[in-house]
Scaffold this motif. Structure first.
Motif, PDB file in Angstrom:
ATOM      1  N   GLU A   1      13.392 -24.721  -4.978  1.00 57.98           N
ATOM      2  CA  GLU A   1      12.427 -23.900  -4.256  1.00 57.98           C
ATOM      3  C   GLU A   1      12.705 -23.869  -2.757  1.00 57.98           C
ATOM      4  OE1 GLU A   1       8.465 -25.122  -5.060  1.00 57.98           O
ATOM      5  OE2 GLU A   1       8.654 -24.980  -7.230  1.00 57.98           O
ATOM      6  N   ALA A   2      13.272 -24.940  -2.243  1.00 55.43           N
ATOM      7  CA  ALA A   2      13.494 -25.048  -0.794  1.00 55.43           C
ATOM      8  C   ALA A   2      14.841 -24.478  -0.357  1.00 55.43           C
ATOM      9  CB  ALA A   2      13.393 -26.503  -0.365  1.00 55.43           C
ATOM     10  N   ARG A   3      15.564 -23.844  -1.267  1.00 56.84           N
ATOM     11  CA  ARG A   3      16.915 -23.366  -0.930  1.00 56.84           C
ATOM     12  C   ARG A   3      16.877 -22.450   0.298  1.00 56.84           C
ATOM     13  NH1 ARG A   3      20.311 -19.057  -1.990  1.00 56.84           N
ATOM     14  NH2 ARG A   3      22.522 -19.633  -2.123  1.00 56.84           N
ATOM     15  N   THR A   4      17.569 -22.880   1.355  1.00 63.09           N
ATOM     16  CA  THR A   4      17.658 -22.117   2.594  1.00 63.09           C
ATOM     17  C   THR A   4      19.097 -22.209   3.089  1.00 63.09           C
ATOM     18  OG1 THR A   4      15.394 -22.846   3.090  1.00 63.09           O
ATOM     19  CG2 THR A   4      16.613 -21.770   4.871  1.00 63.09           C
ATOM     20  N   PRO A   5      19.944 -21.223   2.765  1.00 63.73           N
ATOM     21  CA  PRO A   5      21.379 -21.310   3.091  1.00 63.73           C
ATOM     22  C   PRO A   5      21.675 -21.594   4.562  1.00 63.73           C
ATOM     23  CG  PRO A   5      20.974 -19.493   1.590  1.00 63.73           C
ATOM     24  CD  PRO A   5      19.627 -20.000   2.000  1.00 63.73           C
ATOM     25  N   ALA A   6      20.941 -20.985   5.492  1.00 67.03           N
ATOM     26  CA  ALA A   6      21.218 -21.187   6.917  1.00 67.03           C
ATOM     27  C   ALA A   6      20.994 -22.643   7.315  1.00 67.03           C
ATOM     28  CB  ALA A   6      20.338 -20.264   7.759  1.00 67.03           C
ATOM     29  N   ALA A   7      19.870 -23.217   6.864  1.00 69.30           N
ATOM     30  CA  ALA A   7      19.572 -24.613   7.179  1.00 69.30           C
ATOM     31  C   ALA A   7      20.582 -25.537   6.505  1.00 69.30           C
ATOM     32  CB  ALA A   7      18.159 -24.960   6.732  1.00 69.30           C
ATOM     33  N   HIS A   8      20.933 -25.226   5.256  1.00 67.38           N
ATOM     34  CA  HIS A   8      21.886 -26.056   4.507  1.00 67.38           C
ATOM     35  C   HIS A   8      23.245 -26.078   5.193  1.00 67.38           C
ATOM     36  CE1 HIS A   8      24.872 -26.774   1.222  1.00 67.38           C
ATOM     37  NE2 HIS A   8      24.033 -27.767   0.980  1.00 67.38           N
ATOM     38  N   ARG A   9      23.659 -24.946   5.729  1.00 70.21           N
ATOM     39  CA  ARG A   9      24.960 -24.849   6.388  1.00 70.21           C
ATOM     40  C   ARG A   9      25.006 -25.739   7.645  1.00 70.21           C
ATOM     41  NH1 ARG A   9      25.250 -19.954   5.795  1.00 70.21           N
ATOM     42  NH2 ARG A   9      24.230 -19.259   7.714  1.00 70.21           N
ATOM     43  N   ILE A  10      23.942 -25.697   8.447  1.00 68.91           N
ATOM     44  CA  ILE A  10      23.891 -26.513   9.659  1.00 68.91           C
ATOM     45  C   ILE A  10      23.854 -28.002   9.314  1.00 68.91           C
ATOM     46  CG2 ILE A  10      22.468 -27.107  11.663  1.00 68.91           C
ATOM     47  CD1 ILE A  10      21.581 -24.181  11.742  1.00 68.91           C
ATOM     48  N   LEU A  11      23.074 -28.353   8.287  1.00 70.65           N
ATOM     49  CA  LEU A  11      22.969 -29.752   7.877  1.00 70.65           C
ATOM     50  C   LEU A  11      24.291 -30.277   7.331  1.00 70.65           C
ATOM     51  CD1 LEU A  11      19.472 -29.474   6.211  1.00 70.65           C
ATOM     52  CD2 LEU A  11      20.003 -30.793   8.269  1.00 70.65           C
ATOM     53  N   ARG A  12      25.026 -29.419   6.631  1.00 73.67           N
ATOM     54  CA  ARG A  12      26.342 -29.828   6.129  1.00 73.67           C
ATOM     55  C   ARG A  12      27.289 -30.118   7.291  1.00 73.67           C
ATOM     56  NH1 ARG A  12      27.918 -25.433   2.990  1.00 73.67           N
ATOM     57  NH2 ARG A  12      28.901 -24.547   4.840  1.00 73.67           N
ATOM     58  N   ASN A  13      27.210 -29.278   8.342  1.00 72.65           N
ATOM     59  CA  ASN A  13      28.034 -29.514   9.526  1.00 72.65           C
ATOM     60  C   ASN A  13      27.675 -30.833  10.200  1.00 72.65           C
ATOM     61  OD1 ASN A  13      29.293 -27.064   9.115  1.00 72.65           O
ATOM     62  ND2 ASN A  13      28.056 -25.956  10.609  1.00 72.65           N
ATOM     63  N   MET A  14      26.382 -31.146  10.258  1.00 74.52           N
ATOM     64  CA  MET A  14      25.943 -32.403  10.862  1.00 74.52           C
ATOM     65  C   MET A  14      26.465 -33.596  10.071  1.00 74.52           C
ATOM     66  SD  MET A  14      22.023 -31.500  12.018  1.00 74.52           S
ATOM     67  CE  MET A  14      21.736 -33.147  12.676  1.00 74.52           C
ATOM     68  N   ALA A  15      26.438 -33.486   8.751  1.00 74.25           N
ATOM     69  CA  ALA A  15      26.959 -34.563   7.911  1.00 74.25           C
ATOM     70  C   ALA A  15      28.474 -34.704   8.097  1.00 74.25           C
ATOM     71  CB  ALA A  15      26.620 -34.299   6.446  1.00 74.25           C
ATOM     72  N   ASP A  16      29.166 -33.571   8.257  1.00 72.07           N
ATOM     73  CA  ASP A  16      30.619 -33.582   8.418  1.00 72.07           C
ATOM     74  C   ASP A  16      31.060 -34.302   9.689  1.00 72.07           C
ATOM     75  OD1 ASP A  16      31.185 -32.321   6.051  1.00 72.07           O
ATOM     76  OD2 ASP A  16      31.360 -30.315   6.906  1.00 72.07           O
ATOM     77  N   VAL A  17      30.240 -34.245  10.741  1.00 66.27           N
ATOM     78  CA  VAL A  17      30.616 -34.909  11.994  1.00 66.27           C
ATOM     79  C   VAL A  17      30.044 -36.323  12.075  1.00 66.27           C
ATOM     80  CG1 VAL A  17      30.865 -32.747  13.252  1.00 66.27           C
ATOM     81  CG2 VAL A  17      28.649 -33.905  13.264  1.00 66.27           C
ATOM     82  N   GLY A  18      29.540 -36.835  10.937  1.00 68.57           N
ATOM     83  CA  GLY A  18      29.099 -38.226  10.886  1.00 68.57           C
ATOM     84  C   GLY A  18      27.681 -38.474  11.335  1.00 68.57           C
ATOM     85  N   LEU A  19      26.823 -37.444  11.277  1.00 68.16           N
ATOM     86  CA  LEU A  19      25.428 -37.604  11.693  1.00 68.16           C
ATOM     87  C   LEU A  19      24.467 -37.554  10.508  1.00 68.16           C
ATOM     88  CD1 LEU A  19      25.332 -35.359  14.913  1.00 68.16           C
ATOM     89  CD2 LEU A  19      25.575 -37.845  14.766  1.00 68.16           C
ATOM     90  N   GLY A  20      24.954 -37.899   9.330  1.00 67.31           N
ATOM     91  CA  GLY A  20      24.124 -37.814   8.133  1.00 67.31           C
ATOM     92  C   GLY A  20      22.939 -38.753   8.124  1.00 67.31           C
ATOM     93  N   TYR A  21      22.947 -39.768   8.974  1.00 68.01           N
ATOM     94  CA  TYR A  21      21.871 -40.759   8.994  1.00 68.01           C
ATOM     95  C   TYR A  21      20.710 -40.367   9.906  1.00 68.01           C
ATOM     96  CZ  TYR A  21      24.228 -41.916  13.346  1.00 68.01           C
ATOM     97  OH  TYR A  21      24.803 -41.840  14.588  1.00 68.01           O
ATOM     98  N   LEU A  22      20.895 -39.372  10.798  1.00 68.12           N
ATOM     99  CA  LEU A  22      19.814 -38.970  11.694  1.00 68.12           C
ATOM    100  C   LEU A  22      18.693 -38.300  10.907  1.00 68.12           C
ATOM    101  CD1 LEU A  22      21.635 -37.329  14.766  1.00 68.12           C
ATOM    102  CD2 LEU A  22      20.801 -39.672  14.515  1.00 68.12           C
ATOM    103  N   THR A  23      17.466 -38.494  11.342  1.00 71.58           N
ATOM    104  CA  THR A  23      16.356 -37.756  10.738  1.00 71.58           C
ATOM    105  C   THR A  23      16.188 -36.441  11.478  1.00 71.58           C
ATOM    106  OG1 THR A  23      14.734 -38.835  12.180  1.00 71.58           O
ATOM    107  CG2 THR A  23      15.163 -39.856  10.030  1.00 71.58           C
ATOM    108  N   LEU A  24      15.681 -35.436  10.779  1.00 71.53           N
ATOM    109  CA  LEU A  24      15.555 -34.109  11.385  1.00 71.53           C
ATOM    110  C   LEU A  24      14.612 -34.119  12.572  1.00 71.53           C
ATOM    111  CD1 LEU A  24      15.397 -31.721   8.290  1.00 71.53           C
ATOM    112  CD2 LEU A  24      17.371 -32.688   9.460  1.00 71.53           C
ATOM    113  N   GLY A  25      13.600 -34.986  12.533  1.00 76.59           N
ATOM    114  CA  GLY A  25      12.614 -35.008  13.602  1.00 76.59           C
ATOM    115  C   GLY A  25      12.880 -36.043  14.677  1.00 76.59           C
ATOM    116  N   GLN A  26      14.067 -36.644  14.674  1.00 73.70           N
ATOM    117  CA  GLN A  26      14.365 -37.669  15.672  1.00 73.70           C
ATOM    118  C   GLN A  26      14.505 -37.027  17.052  1.00 73.70           C
ATOM    119  OE1 GLN A  26      17.392 -40.366  14.407  1.00 73.70           O
ATOM    120  NE2 GLN A  26      17.813 -41.149  16.464  1.00 73.70           N
ATOM    121  N   PRO A  27      13.792 -37.530  18.059  1.00 78.23           N
ATOM    122  CA  PRO A  27      13.864 -36.933  19.399  1.00 78.23           C
ATOM    123  C   PRO A  27      15.275 -37.015  19.977  1.00 78.23           C
ATOM    124  CG  PRO A  27      11.971 -38.393  19.223  1.00 78.23           C
ATOM    125  CD  PRO A  27      12.804 -38.619  17.994  1.00 78.23           C
TER     126      PRO A  27
END
Length: 407
Positions: free
Chosen positions: A242-268
């Protein structure tokens, strides 16, 4: 730098260094290794003791301390060239050089040799050139690495037919901030001469949004729950269902690729380290459609275990038809390059010239520059480590073959 640190210690000082580079770790008298992972997976002391003890500890740092990248056996063929003629920015001395396109090019040299002047000051700004420099990302405590909550607000779940107009108001409110804490979830109190204090916002209880906003759900989660997700979990969340959002998924995949998979989305953003901010900037620019990517020391702040992941990312960019130009000192990135441009021979007025152009293997064979000498030593250590591992494995195999199990 190592010599300076040792001289400081020998004068009776206590020297505490936060560092990833194995050359610096190797000279330590005492090592404290934190982990075992990053973010919520870290925060504990995994090991403390000598460097030899770290190597034998089995921690992530210990296992990767002797990692060395090998020279590529084959390099990619360029598809063209980016011509620079008569470059005189800062200390550059009328430099003429062709930067190959369609490959991974590393521009290296001692600090102050003119690398950034050549790349950022001489490559013509044009459409299709994506530049990720070392300028810091400016952000407040209310700004976050993953602003995917806007995508979440675009598809509020459970909104009845009679509430369509209200949904638009929800979207606008999701883009705003809770007035009492400005959307940070905490209230900062300035104590003048003392350090400031952050306390959880009493009105939103740290959730950042009004109760009316939290009524709406995406994939069964409200916006505060989405912002509490680490990037790796959010990538899966926005990738399907239900939450499928390609634009958000693409950005999050890029963040994981550069080693930021542990950050939370709401982290200041204010809580991110310098290296984390640079990699976040890289992930953001990866979403742009560019033909040439210019990266300025992307290994900044990377753990040894993450360097290999970065090399894989650079390879994927090149294999996708991009040209990647990297300003870098890290030997693993140099060894992995298709083409190297070495500036020097020294820094400042002693630099500003191209002292080598060619493949990493040719640079090591020539040993004609300071960079060549150090890269050759690095490659030799990699070969020595591989030989030791092979010898140990062979000895172990022979021993196991000659000893019969006791029954």
């Amino acid at each position: 730098m190592n010599d300076l640190l040792l001289r400081l210690r020998d004068k009776g000082n206590t020297v505490l260094v936060v560092e990833h580079k194995p050359e610096v770790v190797a000279i330590a008298d005492h090592v404290v290794d934190l982990g075992p992972g990053a973010g919520t997976a870290g925060g504990t002391v995994c090991f403390e003791g000598t460097v030899a003890g770290l190597r034998a500890s089995g921690t992530l740092t210990g296992r990767h301390l002797d990692d060395r990248a090998a020279l590529k056996k084959t390099v990619r063929e360029p598809t063209g060239a980016l011509e620079i003629r008569g470059a005189t920015t800062h200390n550059l001395r009328n430099v003429d050089v062709d930067i190959p396109l369609g490959v991974l090019t590393v521009v290296t040299g001692v600090a102050g040799s003119g690398k950034s002047s050549l790349v950022h000051g001489s490559i013509p700004a044009r459409e299709g050139v994506v530049s990720v420099d070392q300028a810091p990302i400016r952000g407040s405590a209310a700004q976050q690495p993953g602003d995917v909550h806007r995508s979440a607000g675009a598809h509020p779940q459970g909104v009845r037919q009679g509430q369509r107009r209200e949904a638009g108001a929800v979207q606008r409110e999701l883009r705003g901030r809770r007035p009492s804490c400005n959307g940070a979830g905490v209230v900062y109190t300035d104590l003048a001469m003392m350090a400031g204090v952050a306390t959880t916002c009493e009105e939103c209880e740290g959730k950042r949004f009004d109760a009316s906003v939290l009524e709406y759900h995406l994939g069964g989660r409200d916006i505060s729950e989405v912002l509490a997700m680490p990037v790796t979990e959010a990538e899966e969340f926005f990738g399907g269902g239900e939450a499928r959002t390609p634009a958000a998924h693409r950005i999050l995949r890029n963040m994981a690729d550069v080693g930021l998979g542990y950050l939370t989305l709401g982290q200041p953003l204010t809580t991110l380290s310098g290296g984390e901010r640079q990699r976040l900037k890289l992930a953001t620019h990866m979403a742009e459609k560019g033909g040439v990517y210019v990266l300025d020391e992307p290994t900044t702040g990377l753990h040894l275990a993450d360097v290999e992941q970065l090399l894989g990312l650079l390879d994927r960019l090149v294999d996708a038809g991009k040209s990647v130009i990297v300003i870098e000192h890290h030997q693993a990135v140099m060894a992995h390059a298709d083409w190297i441009i070495d500036l020097g021979p020294g820094a400042g007025h002693d630099g500003g010239r191209v002292v080598f152009e060619g493949t990493p293997a040719d640079l090591v064979a020539a040993r004609s520059t300071v960079t060549a000498e150090h890269l050759a030593e690095y490659v030799a250590r990699e070969a020595h480590t591989s030989l030791q591992c092979a010898s140990s494995h062979s000895s172990s195999t022979a021993k196991s073959a000659s000893v019969r199990p006791y029954r």
